[in-house]
Design a protein around this motif. Structure first.
Motif, short mmCIF file in Angstrom:
data_model
loop_
_atom_site.label_atom_id
_atom_site.label_comp_id
_atom_site.label_asym_id
_atom_site.label_seq_id
_atom_site.Cartn_x
_atom_site.Cartn_y
_atom_site.Cartn_z
N PRO A 1 0.85 -1.18 0.03
CA PRO A 1 0.12 -0.13 0.13
C PRO A 1 0.81 1.24 0.05
O PRO A 1 1.83 1.15 0.61
CB PRO A 1 -0.99 -0.05 1.35
CG PRO A 1 -0.83 -1.59 1.70
CD PRO A 1 0.27 -2.17 1.06
N VAL A 2 0.57 2.11 -0.58
CA VAL A 2 1.16 3.44 -0.95
C VAL A 2 1.64 4.11 0.62
O VAL A 2 2.75 4.57 0.58
CB VAL A 2 0.38 4.63 -1.47
CG1 VAL A 2 0.95 5.78 -1.62
CG2 VAL A 2 -0.09 4.17 -3.05
N ALA A 3 0.81 4.07 1.59
CA ALA A 3 1.19 4.50 2.85
C ALA A 3 2.40 3.82 3.47
O ALA A 3 3.19 4.44 4.24
CB ALA A 3 0.20 4.35 3.89
N HIS A 4 2.76 2.56 2.90
CA HIS A 4 3.63 1.97 3.48
C HIS A 4 5.09 1.98 2.58
O HIS A 4 6.14 1.27 3.02
CB HIS A 4 3.31 0.48 3.76
CG HIS A 4 2.33 0.27 4.95
ND1 HIS A 4 1.52 -0.81 4.88
CD2 HIS A 4 1.96 1.08 5.78
CE1 HIS A 4 0.50 -0.60 5.76
NE2 HIS A 4 0.78 0.42 6.34
N VAL A 5 4.91 2.45 1.53
CA VAL A 5 6.15 2.66 0.47
C VAL A 5 7.24 3.50 0.92
O VAL A 5 7.01 4.66 1.81
CB VAL A 5 5.73 3.11 -0.96
CG1 VAL A 5 7.06 3.36 -1.69
CG2 VAL A 5 4.54 1.95 -1.36
N ASN A 6 8.68 3.16 0.96
CA ASN A 6 9.57 4.12 1.32
C ASN A 6 9.39 5.33 0.64
O ASN A 6 9.09 5.35 -0.46
CB ASN A 6 11.07 3.51 0.89
CG ASN A 6 12.11 4.23 1.33
OD1 ASN A 6 12.39 5.25 0.17
ND2 ASN A 6 12.89 4.24 2.29
N SER A 7 9.55 6.46 1.39
CA SER A 7 9.41 7.60 0.82
C SER A 7 10.30 8.13 -0.52
O SER A 7 9.82 8.69 -1.54
CB SER A 7 9.37 8.99 1.65
OG SER A 7 10.63 8.97 2.39
N TYR A 8 11.39 7.79 -0.59
CA TYR A 8 12.31 8.08 -1.50
C TYR A 8 12.04 7.15 -2.62
O TYR A 8 11.99 7.70 -3.93
CB TYR A 8 13.68 7.82 -1.16
CG TYR A 8 14.33 8.98 -0.62
CD1 TYR A 8 13.63 9.97 -0.24
CD2 TYR A 8 15.84 9.19 -0.49
CE1 TYR A 8 13.99 11.11 0.68
CE2 TYR A 8 16.24 10.41 0.01
CZ TYR A 8 15.55 11.40 0.59
OH TYR A 8 16.11 12.43 1.23
N ASP A 9 11.31 6.07 -2.61
CA ASP A 9 11.20 5.25 -3.44
C ASP A 9 9.59 5.63 -4.34
O ASP A 9 9.70 5.83 -5.56
CB ASP A 9 10.68 3.64 -3.09
CG ASP A 9 12.32 2.91 -2.95
OD1 ASP A 9 13.15 3.44 -3.21
OD2 ASP A 9 12.04 1.93 -2.18
N ALA A 10 8.89 5.99 -3.37
CA ALA A 10 7.69 6.74 -3.83
C ALA A 10 7.94 8.04 -4.78
O ALA A 10 7.46 8.34 -5.65
CB ALA A 10 6.79 7.12 -2.85
N ALA A 11 9.12 8.85 -4.06
CA ALA A 11 9.23 10.17 -4.80
C ALA A 11 10.09 9.60 -6.20
O ALA A 11 9.84 10.49 -7.44
CB ALA A 11 10.25 10.86 -4.13
N ALA A 12 10.73 8.64 -6.28
CA ALA A 12 11.38 8.33 -7.58
C ALA A 12 10.37 7.91 -8.68
O ALA A 12 10.53 8.36 -9.75
CB ALA A 12 12.37 6.93 -7.36
N VAL A 13 9.39 7.36 -8.21
CA VAL A 13 8.35 7.06 -9.28
C VAL A 13 7.67 8.15 -9.90
O VAL A 13 7.47 8.54 -11.11
CB VAL A 13 7.27 5.94 -8.77
CG1 VAL A 13 6.07 5.75 -9.70
CG2 VAL A 13 7.91 4.51 -8.40
#
Length: 207
Positions: free
Chosen positions: A144-156
């Motif tokens: 789930p999006v809330a549990h994704v590493n913030s830098y990995d989320a930002a990379a996407v």
């Protein structure tokens, strides 16, 4: 576990490298937009940058490794797009030099037609790029999006906005549009500013 650079701009620079073709997939102004947005996003995620009236404002005092916060502090309120577009090429050089000093990449210069200097970037350890790509891929398709590493989320979010085909080919951007929107919402306004800046630049070039 493979070590990767700490800074988000450095990670995005490496993600713009195509391992198969052994060259950068983006350069110049567009890579500058992505790296500036990465610097803004890093500050935003850490609380060093906030937002008022849809414009970035200084937040909690802290490190400002690329001088972006100092620029914003010294200026009247301006849009996220303004700060994404400002000094992008200079930041590309700064991040590239940082990666050379850290031993992540090497840069050679050759002349096109014997006249024009052209830099060739080579990633020293392809596993670093694969590790970063794996993090982005897992953010796109995994938990789930809330549990994704913030830098990995930002990379996407930044790769989608900057059209980094080395990370997200056009078909993947379309297929995962909703997920990308959710990751982008989590990581702040800078990614959307990249998308708008590139759209504006393309429109100007076409006109």
């Amino acid at each position: 576990m493979i070590d990767v650079p700490d800074s988000l701009p450095a990670r995005m620079y490496l993600l713009a490298y195509d391992l198969r073709k052994q060259k950068m997939t983006k350069g110049g102004a567009e890579l500058g937009y992505v790296l500036r947005a990465a610097a803004l996003t890093e500050l935003y995620l850490d609380g060093r940058l906030g937002e008022e009236r849809c414009k970035p404002v200084p937040g909690t005092p802290g490190d400002d490794p690329y001088g972006v916060l100092a620029q914003i502090s010294a200026s009247r309120p301006r849009s996220w797009r303004h700060w994404v577009r400002k000094d992008g090429r200079a930041l590309v050089e700064t991040v590239r030099d940082e990666l050379v000093r850290g031993g992540w990449i090497k840069v050679s210069t050759r002349r096109t037609l014997g006249l024009f200097p052209r830099r060739r970037v080579t990633v020293k350890d392809p596993r670093v790029v694969k590790e970063l790509w794996g993090g982005a891929s897992s953010a796109l398709r995994g938990r789930p999006v809330a549990h994704v590493n913030s830098y990995d989320a930002a990379a996407v979010a930044l790769a989608a906005a900057g059209e980094l085909k080395s990370v997200l080919p056009g078909a993947d951007r379309r297929r995962h549009k909703r997920r990308i929107e959710e990751l982008s919402a989590r990581t702040g306004p800078a990614a959307d500013a990249v998308r708008k800046a590139i759209r504006q630049r393309n429109a100007a070039a076409a006109g």
